[in-house]
Design an enzyme around this catalytic site. Sequence first.
Site, PDB file in Angstrom:
ATOM      1  N   GLY A  46       0.133 -51.163   4.881  1.00 11.98           N
ATOM      2  CA  GLY A  46      -1.317 -51.069   4.570  1.00 11.98           C
ATOM      3  C   GLY A  46      -2.380 -49.682   5.244  1.00 11.98           C
ATOM      4  O   GLY A  46      -2.084 -50.263   6.160  1.00 11.98           O
ATOM      5  N   CYS A  97       5.096 -53.572   7.515  1.00 11.32           N
ATOM      6  CA  CYS A  97       4.006 -53.225   7.998  1.00 11.32           C
ATOM      7  C   CYS A  97       2.597 -53.875   8.390  1.00 11.32           C
ATOM      8  O   CYS A  97       3.376 -54.656   8.977  1.00 11.32           O
ATOM      9  CB  CYS A  97       4.099 -51.910   7.470  1.00 11.32           C
ATOM     10  SG  CYS A  97       3.126 -49.898   8.754  1.00 11.32           S
ATOM     11  N   TYR A  98       1.834 -53.690   7.969  1.00  9.41           N
ATOM     12  CA  TYR A  98       1.248 -54.115   8.094  1.00  9.41           C
ATOM     13  C   TYR A  98       1.339 -55.671   7.662  1.00  9.41           C
ATOM     14  O   TYR A  98       0.302 -56.847   7.801  1.00  9.41           O
ATOM     15  CB  TYR A  98      -0.313 -53.947   7.042  1.00  9.41           C
ATOM     16  CG  TYR A  98      -1.603 -54.760   7.052  1.00  9.41           C
ATOM     17  CD1 TYR A  98      -2.183 -54.547   7.808  1.00  9.41           C
ATOM     18  CD2 TYR A  98      -1.840 -55.503   5.927  1.00  9.41           C
ATOM     19  CE1 TYR A  98      -3.666 -55.017   7.644  1.00  9.41           C
ATOM     20  CE2 TYR A  98      -3.414 -56.143   6.051  1.00  9.41           C
ATOM     21  CZ  TYR A  98      -3.161 -56.198   6.942  1.00  9.41           C
ATOM     22  OH  TYR A  98      -5.311 -57.058   6.862  1.00  9.41           O
ATOM     23  N   HIS A 121       9.010 -48.503   6.921  1.00  2.00           N
ATOM     24  CA  HIS A 121       8.559 -48.827   4.866  1.00  2.00           C
ATOM     25  C   HIS A 121      10.581 -48.588   4.609  1.00  2.00           C
ATOM     26  O   HIS A 121      10.737 -47.525   4.626  1.00  2.00           O
ATOM     27  CB  HIS A 121       7.950 -47.860   4.361  1.00  2.00           C
ATOM     28  CG  HIS A 121       6.240 -48.754   4.946  1.00  2.00           C
ATOM     29  ND1 HIS A 121       5.914 -49.331   4.357  1.00  2.00           N
ATOM     30  CD2 HIS A 121       5.842 -47.876   5.934  1.00  2.00           C
ATOM     31  CE1 HIS A 121       4.525 -48.886   4.583  1.00  2.00           C
ATOM     32  NE2 HIS A 121       4.499 -48.316   5.881  1.00  2.00           N
ATOM     33  N   GLU A 148      10.934 -48.639   1.466  1.00  2.00           N
ATOM     34  CA  GLU A 148      10.734 -48.318  -0.240  1.00  2.00           C
ATOM     35  C   GLU A 148      10.941 -46.611  -0.438  1.00  2.00           C
ATOM     36  O   GLU A 148      10.301 -46.334  -0.855  1.00  2.00           O
ATOM     37  CB  GLU A 148       9.279 -48.650  -0.234  1.00  2.00           C
ATOM     38  CG  GLU A 148       7.620 -48.524  -0.003  1.00  2.00           C
ATOM     39  CD  GLU A 148       8.019 -49.515   1.290  1.00  2.00           C
ATOM     40  OE1 GLU A 148       6.302 -48.778   1.620  1.00  2.00           O
ATOM     41  OE2 GLU A 148       8.713 -49.555   1.757  1.00  2.00           O
ATOM     42  N   GLY A 166       2.099 -38.324 -30.510  1.00  2.00           N
ATOM     43  CA  GLY A 166       3.686 -37.487 -30.619  1.00  2.00           C
ATOM     44  C   GLY A 166       3.675 -37.679 -29.075  1.00  2.00           C
ATOM     45  O   GLY A 166       5.520 -37.687 -28.793  1.00  2.00           O
ATOM     46  N   VAL A 212       4.995 -38.887 -25.462  1.00  2.00           N
ATOM     47  CA  VAL A 212       6.611 -40.641 -25.011  1.00  2.00           C
ATOM     48  C   VAL A 212       6.121 -41.653 -24.815  1.00  2.00           C
ATOM     49  O   VAL A 212       6.057 -42.914 -25.701  1.00  2.00           O
ATOM     50  CB  VAL A 212       6.881 -40.274 -23.714  1.00  2.00           C
ATOM     51  CG1 VAL A 212       7.218 -41.457 -22.825  1.00  2.00           C
ATOM     52  CG2 VAL A 212       7.448 -38.468 -23.159  1.00  2.00           C
ATOM     53  N   ASP A 213       4.605 -42.327 -24.708  1.00  2.00           N
ATOM     54  CA  ASP A 213       3.691 -43.615 -24.039  1.00  2.00           C
ATOM     55  C   ASP A 213       3.770 -44.139 -26.277  1.00  2.00           C
ATOM     56  O   ASP A 213       3.957 -45.276 -26.434  1.00  2.00           O
ATOM     57  CB  ASP A 213       2.760 -43.414 -23.529  1.00  2.00           C
ATOM     58  CG  ASP A 213       2.861 -43.402 -22.024  1.00  2.00           C
ATOM     59  OD1 ASP A 213       4.372 -43.034 -21.945  1.00  2.00           O
ATOM     60  OD2 ASP A 213       1.732 -42.898 -21.816  1.00  2.00           O
ATOM     61  N   SER A 221       4.950 -43.229 -28.658  1.00  2.00           N
ATOM     62  CA  SER A 221       5.854 -42.960 -29.826  1.00  2.00           C
ATOM     63  C   SER A 221       7.143 -43.878 -29.214  1.00  2.00           C
ATOM     64  O   SER A 221       7.756 -44.728 -29.978  1.00  2.00           O
ATOM     65  CB  SER A 221       6.788 -41.291 -29.231  1.00  2.00           C
ATOM     66  OG  SER A 221       6.090 -40.438 -29.279  1.00  2.00           O
ATOM     67  N   LYS A 234       6.494 -45.735 -15.912  1.00  2.00           N
ATOM     68  CA  LYS A 234       6.959 -44.375 -16.667  1.00  2.00           C
ATOM     69  C   LYS A 234       8.377 -44.416 -16.860  1.00  2.00           C
ATOM     70  O   LYS A 234       8.864 -44.219 -18.094  1.00  2.00           O
ATOM     71  CB  LYS A 234       6.442 -42.922 -16.707  1.00  2.00           C
ATOM     72  CG  LYS A 234       6.730 -42.526 -17.343  1.00  2.00           C
ATOM     73  CD  LYS A 234       5.777 -41.896 -18.749  1.00  2.00           C
ATOM     74  CE  LYS A 234       4.453 -40.675 -18.995  1.00  2.00           C
ATOM     75  NZ  LYS A 234       3.891 -40.597 -19.930  1.00  2.00           N
TER      76      LYS A 234
END
Length: 512
Positions: free
Chosen positions: A54, A81-82, A168, A170, A223, A225-226, A228, A368
Amino acid sequence: MVQTIAVLDFGSQYTQVIARRIRECEVYSKIYHYTTTAEELKRDGVAGIILSGGPSSVFDKAAPIPDKALFDLGVPVLGICYGIQLMGKLLGGKVAKSKEREFGLGTLQIQKPGRLFYRLPKKLKVWNSHGDKITELPPGFDAIGTTDNSPYAVIEDRKRDFYGIQFHPEVFHTERGTDVIRNFLLRVCKVAQDWTTEDYIKQAVKKIRQTVGKSRVILGLSGGVDSSVAAALIHKAIKKQLTCVFVDNGLLRKGERESVEALYGKHFKIDLRVIDARQLFLRRLKGVEDPEKKRRIIGLTFIEVFEKSLKKIGHADFLAQGTLYPDVIESVAIGNNPASLIKSHHNVGGLPERMKLKLLEPLRELFKDEVRAVGAALGLPREVVWRQPFPGPGLGVRVLGDITKAKLDVLKEADAILMEEMKDSDWYWKVWQSFCVFLPVKSVGVIGDERNYAWVIAIRVVESIDAMTADWTKLPYDLLARISNRITNEVRDVSRVVLDISSKPPATIEWE
């Protein structure tokens, strides 16, 4: 029951990345606000806790501090980290401001691999971003890794399974970072790798059936992605109890309405109601040039049309939406301070309260890329699963200035050519977004021996990961030439094609 790794968010720009890395290891992760109590985490049955980094310092007066009781839950904890500095301060060690802060790449030396660095090299390139460091270890901890500026860059309490790392793991820049996270999950937390697409679909279908029962569900299908994937998943669960409403607002791409009807109505046999509201939208938008006014008109008109369509359909108890996990995360952001208004976004939020419908959001736990994987597993075609983002207001924000049917027709034809060439060259699948913009200016051109005074089309093609930042794509010159030649030759009212080479920031991806 799927085991959960809790990621406590202290405002790090990388919090979502941590959660994604965990899921890439086929383990379920959930992001919690740092104020979440130990009792809440216990009720959720978390199998491990990660304290994110953070922007704060533990010395700040308003430094975010978690419930200290989380260290008494008996589950492994990893501070990043933090997070390591919090562990140092809260568990009886000492933290001080560094004389030499570490930002960017550094070298980590591992003295003792333990569980966290199992089968990893003793020297790793890691990404640092800190100005504080631990100067005295908390009771029970040992130092197992160092950097040039920190003798306690990696600490562990093997007995309680507490770990702290100053870097980090990630981010892409950290060497073998995902392996560090995987070791924490599998060797320390000892969780099962049970977060797969197939497992998710089975669980989601079961949950949808339990939630809905014999009730009816309405879904506004765009129409994209989400919506659909949400439609395909809900239909798999409850079949005829789902009704999808597709509103043709006249601001869609060429052939979009027909493709939606073919895929969902004919192929998936979904109860699909298509509402033709093209004239209404164009009438409301006549003479409107301000982009924010256009967005508001489009959004409010959509709600009005959607509500009227529901009256014709009949009683329903649930409104389904394609809400994704990042949308949910934003509602618990640190400080809850909204960013400055760049542009309003068009969605159907606000419908539930007005229509007294319960919300059904089967994708609210997914990122996503996970949604795309679910869509592919459900049999949606590549063109839908990997469709590029398309704005809610559609071509309404890609026709600059006032909107007319004639201008929309020009843009649709030009955009169709761009889409065809991008897909034929395979570039469509390599970029984040590609589209045409209608510019409200005319330019002199020549067709045969005749002077042609016609409109200008701009091409916008960008590369991005999350749309927060973007850079313009360096398409091959021969592809650009082919696109330009086809548009100026095949679209009668276009005399010139220009290329947008702006990055975000300072520009936005869309022009309006």
